[in-house]
Write a protein that holds these residues in place. Structure first.
Motif, PDB file in Angstrom:
ATOM      1  N   LEU A 548       0.828  -1.209   0.000  1.00  0.00           N
ATOM      2  CA  LEU A 548       0.000   0.000   0.000  1.00  0.00           C
ATOM      3  C   LEU A 548       0.865   1.262   0.000  1.00  0.00           C
ATOM      4  CD1 LEU A 548      -2.726  -1.046   2.601  1.00  0.00           C
ATOM      5  CD2 LEU A 548      -3.018  -0.862   0.132  1.00  0.00           C
ATOM      6  N   GLY A 551       2.898   1.310  -3.645  1.00  0.00           N
ATOM      7  CA  GLY A 551       2.102   1.445  -4.868  1.00  0.00           C
ATOM      8  C   GLY A 551       1.596   2.854  -5.046  1.00  0.00           C
ATOM      9  N   ASN A 552       0.402   2.908  -5.645  1.00  0.00           N
ATOM     10  CA  ASN A 552      -0.244   4.197  -5.889  1.00  0.00           C
ATOM     11  C   ASN A 552      -0.608   4.834  -4.550  1.00  0.00           C
ATOM     12  OD1 ASN A 552      -2.058   6.302  -6.497  1.00  0.00           O
ATOM     13  ND2 ASN A 552      -2.639   5.301  -8.420  1.00  0.00           N
ATOM     14  N   SER A 553       0.021   5.953  -4.247  1.00  0.00           N
ATOM     15  CA  SER A 553      -0.170   6.578  -2.943  1.00  0.00           C
ATOM     16  C   SER A 553      -1.609   7.025  -2.742  1.00  0.00           C
ATOM     17  CB  SER A 553       0.781   7.769  -2.789  1.00  0.00           C
ATOM     18  OG  SER A 553       0.593   8.395  -1.551  1.00  0.00           O
ATOM     19  N   ALA A 554      -2.232   7.533  -3.793  1.00  0.00           N
ATOM     20  CA  ALA A 554      -3.610   8.012  -3.664  1.00  0.00           C
ATOM     21  C   ALA A 554      -4.557   6.859  -3.378  1.00  0.00           C
ATOM     22  CB  ALA A 554      -4.023   8.735  -4.940  1.00  0.00           C
ATOM     23  N   SER A 555      -4.361   5.730  -4.051  1.00  0.00           N
ATOM     24  CA  SER A 555      -5.230   4.564  -3.818  1.00  0.00           C
ATOM     25  C   SER A 555      -5.019   4.008  -2.414  1.00  0.00           C
ATOM     26  CB  SER A 555      -4.942   3.481  -4.861  1.00  0.00           C
ATOM     27  OG  SER A 555      -5.194   3.959  -6.159  1.00  0.00           O
ATOM     28  N   GLY A 556      -3.751   3.931  -2.003  1.00  0.00           N
ATOM     29  CA  GLY A 556      -3.475   3.428  -0.662  1.00  0.00           C
ATOM     30  C   GLY A 556      -4.078   4.318   0.401  1.00  0.00           C
ATOM     31  N   ARG A 557      -3.969   5.636   0.222  1.00  0.00           N
ATOM     32  CA  ARG A 557      -4.554   6.569   1.188  1.00  0.00           C
ATOM     33  C   ARG A 557      -6.068   6.399   1.261  1.00  0.00           C
ATOM     34  NH1 ARG A 557      -3.087  11.493   3.293  1.00  0.00           N
ATOM     35  NH2 ARG A 557      -1.135  11.411   2.125  1.00  0.00           N
ATOM     36  N   LYS A 558      -6.693   6.212   0.091  1.00  0.00           N
ATOM     37  CA  LYS A 558      -8.146   6.062   0.058  1.00  0.00           C
ATOM     38  C   LYS A 558      -8.589   4.804   0.798  1.00  0.00           C
ATOM     39  CE  LYS A 558     -12.032   5.923  -3.179  1.00  0.00           C
ATOM     40  NZ  LYS A 558     -12.424   5.924  -4.612  1.00  0.00           N
ATOM     41  N   ILE A 559      -7.783   3.743   0.664  1.00  0.00           N
ATOM     42  CA  ILE A 559      -8.135   2.472   1.325  1.00  0.00           C
ATOM     43  C   ILE A 559      -7.934   2.575   2.835  1.00  0.00           C
ATOM     44  CG2 ILE A 559      -7.467   0.049   1.569  1.00  0.00           C
ATOM     45  CD1 ILE A 559      -6.738   0.107  -1.424  1.00  0.00           C
ATOM     46  N   SER A 562     -10.076   5.540   4.721  1.00  0.00           N
ATOM     47  CA  SER A 562     -11.486   5.640   4.339  1.00  0.00           C
ATOM     48  C   SER A 562     -12.352   5.840   5.584  1.00  0.00           C
ATOM     49  CB  SER A 562     -11.925   4.369   3.608  1.00  0.00           C
ATOM     50  OG  SER A 562     -11.771   3.245   4.450  1.00  0.00           O
TER      51      SER A 562
END
Length: 938
Positions: A548, A551-559, A562
């Protein structure tokens, strides 16, 4: 039967001397000397009534102590002809006890019973009838019908009362006979009897026969209620309970009549009568919904009765409080109760105090909130830690239930945390965690105030909850960084649930404080993700979270960050169906245990000799295993999510290794399925499978000593071996066994059963130095965090190699188990019974020269000897034994005379750990020694 018997019983209970002791009958041994029997026979046949009475007393005393007095059956029966009431009572007692031993001889007494059933003395008539009904022997049932038919019409009410009970006893043995003789209809007629004692006994018998199907006509109610004043307390309870369970009231008028006639019973001095009256009133309340004024007035009178019950004896108080929960669940908003009536006192039992805390939580409102919180603050100073945990949990639940009181509750929790008492601080952490899950970030400021006291937290479940709070809500960046570094440095020594939360919080903090925490968290996760990490589950969990970050920092932050839904803070203490079930069975065992009535029933089957021969699994003992506390998530923390995840991972890995083991096992040549018979020289079974022969699961039991339950296969036994007896001082029974889950990993499966008088839980395990160098791979995982009184739970802990080795501990793996209320318990797992768990097939056969060298290097004082029993076939054909043992990974090295030498290898960090075995079948002797290179042989 006599004051002397009562005196004997009382003195026996207190340990004092009795007449039985002076006469030589104080010994509880089952054996009776022949001289003693002969002496009693002479006394029983004496002409003096006093001599026969004293002899019968001695017989009854011996029978009570468990001695076999059946040889005196004929001589005792002769005494039945005596015209003496006390002698007849003693003879009847003896006959009832031994009727099942010899029913043929009992028939000889039937004529005397029938004769006594027509005696002018009503006491003797009733005694004869009750004795015949208690015999429970099929071939004697036909003789009771005629006396019973006469007794139900007897002019004396005492005999009629006995006849009603006798019908119920006869029904339990032969329902068909009772129906054929028309005794069920006779009971229906007996409820119109003029005597209250007869009516109450007839109702009791009808309840035994019909059960829930009993349906009394409404016309009988006024007459039964009018008899309450004339009945003893037991009769009142029987009538009230029968009406409550069998009446079906639908109209307002009928309900009003019944309730108004029962209300005076609420002021009775006997709490059981009050509970029975409440039971009947509650059953009629639904019909009064259309008249709110009457409804409210009756509820007000119910509230006064509830308060009076809360001041009764401790045991009665507990029963009343348990039933009170269901009443408040249904009528809470309409019942006015003074919460101060439920404040705890110093002489309350723990169970009573816990129930009072639950009621205070239910009764809290704007008027009494401050007095309730003050009382709970005082409760937190109690010496009983378990009660303190309930008090703090109650404060948290009040905050969850009503948001208007949340601020006051949170401030009180923070005040308790400031006392700096470790166990109080840990309970506060759990309560604050639940509040945060209910109100999310509303009270996030509390976390920063608690961080400086992190060193007070020691228990894994509280520490895991604290770490979760830090990852979710902490804002003090400098304090978080220092605390995270501390957690990172001590990560290897933390419990598994704390490790899971630390990994999850590392990712949350990395995204929340990227400047200071991102690099630190990534470095930490990279270290845990290394291939060299000992726990693969923790490593995999770290790898997932590291991805997490990488990888994609924005996706990891969203997960990770949340928004999470709040936890439902509904204050329902009981599910609606359970609440209605309790109200339907008020005052019963089911209403105290919060289970269905069927779970509390004793269900047995009457055998031919009149004894109960079977018992269903749903009896009282199984009911006592129910959680007595509540169905709420009393100990739910965020750390439980990690424990559940770890449990699921462990289960998946166990299944995987089990499947691999089964696949490997199918590729191996398998031995005969009658190995136990071969070794013992027993005949083969009549039906032998020749296509799917497998190694007997108890094969090593014979080789390595009797009573060994361990199997060669990895299948788990249904009943785990006993490791700690629950009857000992600590009152916790522990069953368990060890199994292998992979080449370098083992698991101990436990069943904990709580026999103490209070709940226990929060288990933690430690392993002593042992022969194989095993150490814990993580914390002990239990299905239930807290075990209630009488409850049990499954648990397991995984082991790996790499711990300290102690060659002197060749027979046991010693374990220490820590609990919150029972202290530290010590027990061990037998190595000899589980040796096959550690055997390896690689390089296990030593060369002869090496075997001799290693055997001589170990002192005979470190040698373990045992007895081996082998059949004649194996003695004639040792090659067969070699083949059998080889399939068990025990390899033949050499034979010298009658001694056969074997070696087997145990997987270990040091690969040179061998078990050397010496078998001598002719002398039925065996011994083994354990050697390991680079290990001090002393």
């Amino acid at each position: 039967c006599d004051m002397e018997l009562l005196e004997y019983a009382a003195r026996t209970l207190v340990g004092g001397p009795s007449k039985a002791d002076q006469l030589g009958y104080g010994d509880s041994s089952d054996h009776v000397r022949k001289e003693e029997i002969d002496e009693l026979k002479v006394a029983l046949n004496a002409s003096s009534k006093s001599t026969r009475k004293q002899a019968l007393k001695r017989v009854i005393i011996g029978m009570t102590l468990g001695k076999d007095m059946s040889p005196l059956f004929t001589d005792v029966l002769k005494c039945i002809q005596a015209h003496h009431l006390e002698i007849k009572k003693l003879v009847y007692l003896y006959v009832v006890n031994y009727a099942s031993v010899d029913p043929t001889l009992t028939i000889l007494a039937i004529n005397a019973f029938i004769k006594d059933s027509t005696d002018p003395n009503p006491v003797l008539r009733a005694l004869a009838l009750r004795t015949m009904a208690s015999l429970r022997v099929d071939r004697l049932l036909e003789y009771i019908c005629e006396p019973l038919s006469r007794a139900v019409k007897d002019p004396d009410p005492y005999v009629r009362k006995t006849a009603a009970i006798s019908i119920a006893k006869l029904y339990s043995v032969s329902p068909q006979l009772v129906r054929e003789q028309g005794f069920v209809e006779v009971l229906d007629a007996m409820i119109t009897d003029s005597n209250p004692l007869v009516v109450s006994n007839a109702l009791s018998a009808m309840r035994e026969i019909h059960g829930p199907a009993l349906d009394l006509p409404l016309a009988q109610v006024p007459r039964l209620v009018s008899m309450l004043e004339q009945c003893p307390e037991w009769g009142q309870i029987t009538i009230l309970e029968t009406l409550a369970s069998s009446l079906h009231i639908a109209t307002v008028e009928d309900a009003t009549v019944v309730i108004s006639s029962i209300l005076p019973r609420l002021q009775h001095i006997n709490p059981a009568v009050v509970l029975a009256a409440l039971h009947l009133i509650v059953q009629c309340m639904d019909a009064l919904q259309s008249r709110p004024a009457n409804h409210a007035a009756i509820l007000q009178k119910i509230s006064h009765a509830l308060v009076s019950l809360s001041r009764a004896e401790p045991e009665i108080r507990y029963v009343a409080l348990r039933n009170m929960h269901a009443i408040l669940e249904k009528y809470g908003a309409q019942i006015t109760l003074d919460v101060k009536s439920f404040f705890c006192s110093g002489n309350d039992l723990l169970c009573v105090k816990v129930e009072k805390v639950e009621l205070m939580v239910k009764l809290v409102n704007e008027t009494n909130i401050r007095s309730v919180l003050t009382e709970l603050r005082v409760c937190c100073s109690d010496m009983d830690r378990e009660f303190v945990s309930h008090a703090i949990e109650g404060i948290g639940r009040i905050a969850q239930i009503n948001s208007k009181f949340a601020d006051l509750c949170v401030e009180l929790l923070l005040e308790l945390a400031s006392r700096l008492i470790p166990y109080i601080f840990e309970y506060v952490i759990l309560a604050v965690t639940r509040v945060l899950r209910t109100y999310l970030s509303r009270y996030s400021r509390c976390v920063d105030r608690l961080i400086p006291r992190f060193d007070l937290v020691d228990e894994p479940y509280a520490k895991a909850a604290f770490v979760w709070m830090i990852g979710e809500y902490a804002t003090a960046e400098d304090s978080i960084l220092n605390l995270f570094r501390e957690l990172s440095s001590s990560f290897d020594t933390e419990e598994t649930q704390v490790q899971y939360q630390t990994i999850a919080s590392a990712v949350k903090l990395a995204f929340r404080f990227e400047t200071s925490m991102f690099a630190e968290s990534k470095r930490f996760l990279s270290r845990i993700s290394a291939e060299s990490w000992s726990n693969p589950e923790i490593r995999d969990y770290a790898v997932i979270h590291l991805r997490l970050l990488e990888g994609n920092s924005a996706s990891g932050r969203k997960i990770v960050l949340s928004e999470k839904p709040p936890v439902d803070s509904a204050d329902r203490y009981l599910p609606m169906n359970m609440r209605d079930l309790i109200l339907k069975n008020m005052g019963s065992l089911a209403s105290v245990l919060y289970v269905s009535p069927e779970s509390c029933e004793f269900k047995g089957k009457i055998s031919e000799n009149g004894k109960l021969s079977e018992r269903s699994s749903t009896d009282v003992e199984s009911a006592l295993l129910v959680d007595l506390t509540n169905e709420s998530e009393a100990a739910e923390t965020v750390s439980s999510k990690s424990s559940s995840l770890a449990h699921r991972n462990n289960t998946a890995i166990d299944t995987l290794f089990s499947a691999r083991a089964q696949t490997k096992k199918q590729d191996l040549p398998l031995a005969s399925d009658d190995l136990l018979g071969d070794i013992l020289g027993l005949p083969a079974p009549q039906q032998r499978s020749t296509q799917n022969n497998q190694i007997s699961s108890d094969f090593l039991s014979d080789l390595f000593g009797p009573g060994t339950p361990q199997a060669l296969a990895s299948a788990t036994e249904p009943q785990l071996p006993l490791l700690l007896n629950g009857s000992q001082e600590k009152k916790l029974q522990v069953n368990g066994s060890i199994r292998r889950v992979s080449e370098q990993r083992f698991c101990i499966d436990f069943v904990f059963q709580n026999h103490s008088s209070h709940p226990c839980g929060n288990f933690a395990a430690r392993l002593n130095k042992n022969l194989f160098g095993l150490k814990l791979a993580g914390s002990l995982q239990a299905d239930a965090l807290i075990i209630p009184q009488g409850g049990k739970t499954n648990a397991k802990v995984e082991l790996i190699y790499g711990g300290e080795t102690d060659l002197t501990k060749q027979e046991q793996i010693q374990i220490a188990l820590k609990t919150d209320s029972l202290g530290i318990l010590y027990f061990s797992i037998d190595i000899v019974s589980n040796l096959n768990t550690f055997f390896d097939s690689t390089d296990a056969k030593l060369p002869k020269a090496e075997f001799g060298k290693q055997w001589s290097s170990i002192s005979h004082t470190l040698e373990t000897k045992f007895t081996l029993i082998a059949g004649s076939e194996l003695k004639r054909n040792p090659a067969k034994l070699h083949d059998i043992l080889e399939q068990a990974r025990i390899f033949h090295v050499a034979t010298r005379g009658t001694d056969m030498y074997y070696s087997c290898r145990c997987s270990f960090t040091n690969p040179e750990l061998f078990i050397l075995l010496d078998l001598n079948l002719n002398q039925s002797a065996a011994c083994f020694r354990i050697v390991g290179e680079n290990i001090d042989s002393s």
